[in-house]
Enzyme design. Structure first.
Site, PDB file in Angstrom:
ATOM      1  CG  HIS A   1      -6.633  -5.851   1.934  1.00 36.72           C
ATOM      2  ND1 HIS A   1      -5.941  -6.218   2.987  1.00 36.72           N
ATOM      3  CD2 HIS A   1      -7.906  -5.485   2.268  1.00 36.72           C
ATOM      4  CE1 HIS A   1      -6.797  -6.326   3.854  1.00 36.72           C
ATOM      5  NE2 HIS A   1      -7.983  -5.994   3.682  1.00 36.72           N
TER       6      HIS A   1
ATOM      7  CG  HIS B   1      -1.934  -0.870   1.270  1.00 36.82           C
ATOM      8  ND1 HIS B   1      -2.509  -1.392  -0.023  1.00 36.82           N
ATOM      9  CD2 HIS B   1      -2.234  -1.989   2.351  1.00 36.82           C
ATOM     10  CE1 HIS B   1      -3.408  -2.378   0.528  1.00 36.82           C
ATOM     11  NE2 HIS B   1      -3.259  -2.833   1.521  1.00 36.82           N
TER      12      HIS B   1
ATOM     13  CG  ASP C   1      -4.957 -10.424   3.937  1.00 34.48           C
ATOM     14  OD1 ASP C   1      -4.438 -11.262   2.873  1.00 34.48           O
ATOM     15  OD2 ASP C   1      -4.434  -9.286   3.743  1.00 34.48           O
TER      16      ASP C   1
ATOM     17  CG  ASP D   1      -2.749  -8.543   1.346  1.00 35.19           C
ATOM     18  OD1 ASP D   1      -2.080  -9.028   2.305  1.00 35.19           O
ATOM     19  OD2 ASP D   1      -3.810  -7.942   1.401  1.00 35.19           O
TER      20      ASP D   1
END
Length: 307
Positions: A155, A116, A230, A153
């Site tokens: 995200h 990110h 995740d 991931d």
């Protein structure tokens, strides 16, 4: 197989902070007795290396603790010298893992996956973007022309996509929850958005199709794999329904993909926010175990060839 660790470089967090910092130590403690695993302290990324993917003003503000309060809040960690050192080591571990992967076929960073982080800002518990930095370091120090980043991931890898959007030498693939954070996605070279509640079969079908597209569109010489925990069904932020078996099959597909191309793969841990931290650690340990099996298969073949 080399695995680079950073958990003893503590990032001080206030009591009750929601980031599961303990998972890194717990993962290392569980894998340190695995046969054929060589644990190595991660080096720190240098300013020169970080500047391959980051803005010099942003880097200086991180180092000196002079980020604007809002910028620091977007990262999600309070500033401290320990935060800076830990962030450098996390990037350094991915650089070291990519180096080791070129030699031994596969290596692991027992942290990293900080996808990110943008060129000029941090976000979502990510200060520096380890995959973007490591890919560019490998291009400059080893003459690698084409790197693929496979981000699994839950995200989307928005920072990675943004940093590398005008770089045709690095292919970004992100398989993620479509309705999950970040709510404003950045265009990767290949994005696959998955619905809430996605199951093992649905996920693996989508991954197979994505890897086939990657093969058709790009010829990587090195892979960097973000093996997030995740997507697991018990993750409090994931919103997908993958089982431990599904995540193992995911890892096996990526490693088989690397083997089919006869290229190295560096693995990073990325996210994991299980309601029970032991579930997150179990996913990460499983990934490292599968990576070890891949390493053994590669090196066994090399030894047979040498003999």
């Amino acid at each position: 197989m080399k695995a680079f660790y950073t958990d003893h470089f503590v990032l001080p967090l206030p009591e009750g902070h929601r980031f599961p910092m303990a998972k890194y130590r717990l993962t290392r403690e569980q894998v340190e007795q695995l046969p054929d695993l060589n644990l190595v302290e991660a080096p720190a990324a240098t300013d020169t290396q970080l500047l391959l993917a980051h803005d010099p003003v942003y880097l200086q503000r991180v180092i000196t603790g002079t980020l604007a309060p809002q910028a620091q809040r977007e990262i999600g960690f309070p500033w401290s010298p320990g935060m800076v050192e830990r962030s450098r080591r996390s990037v350094g571990a991915t650089i070291a893992a990519t180096n080791a992967a070129l030699e031994g076929g596969i290596a692991v960073n027992l942290a990293g996956g900080t996808h990110h982080a943008y060129r000029d800002k941090g976000s979502g518990f990510c200060v520096f973007n380890d995959a973007a930095v490591a890919a560019r370091v490998m291009q400059r120090t080893h003459g690698i022309k084409r790197v693929a980043i496979i981000d699994l991931d839950v995200h989307q890898g928005n920072g990675t996509a943004s940093i590398l959007k005008r770089d045709p030498s690095i292919f970004t693939l992100s398989l993620h929850g479509e309705k999950n954070f970040p709510f404003r996605k950045e265009p990767s070279d290949l994005d696959v958005g998955l619905p809430d509640g996605c199951t093992d079969d649905e996920y693996l079908t989508a991954l197979d199709a994505a890897l086939n597209q990657l093969t058709d569109r790009f010829k990587p010489e090195l892979l960097i794999y973000l093996a997030g925990a995740d997507p697991h069904e018990a993750d409090r932020l994931g919103r997908l329904n993958l089982t431990f078996a599904g995540l193992q099959a995911r890892d096996d597909r990526v490693f088989a993909f690397a083997k089919s191309l006869n290229i190295g793969v560096a693995v990073t841990m990325a996210g994991g926010y299980g309601t029970d931290i032991n579930n997150t650690v179990r996913v990460h340990v499983q990934t490292i175990s599968r990576a070890l099996d891949h390493w053994r298969a590669i090196n066994h073949k090399q030894m047979e060839t040498s003999a």
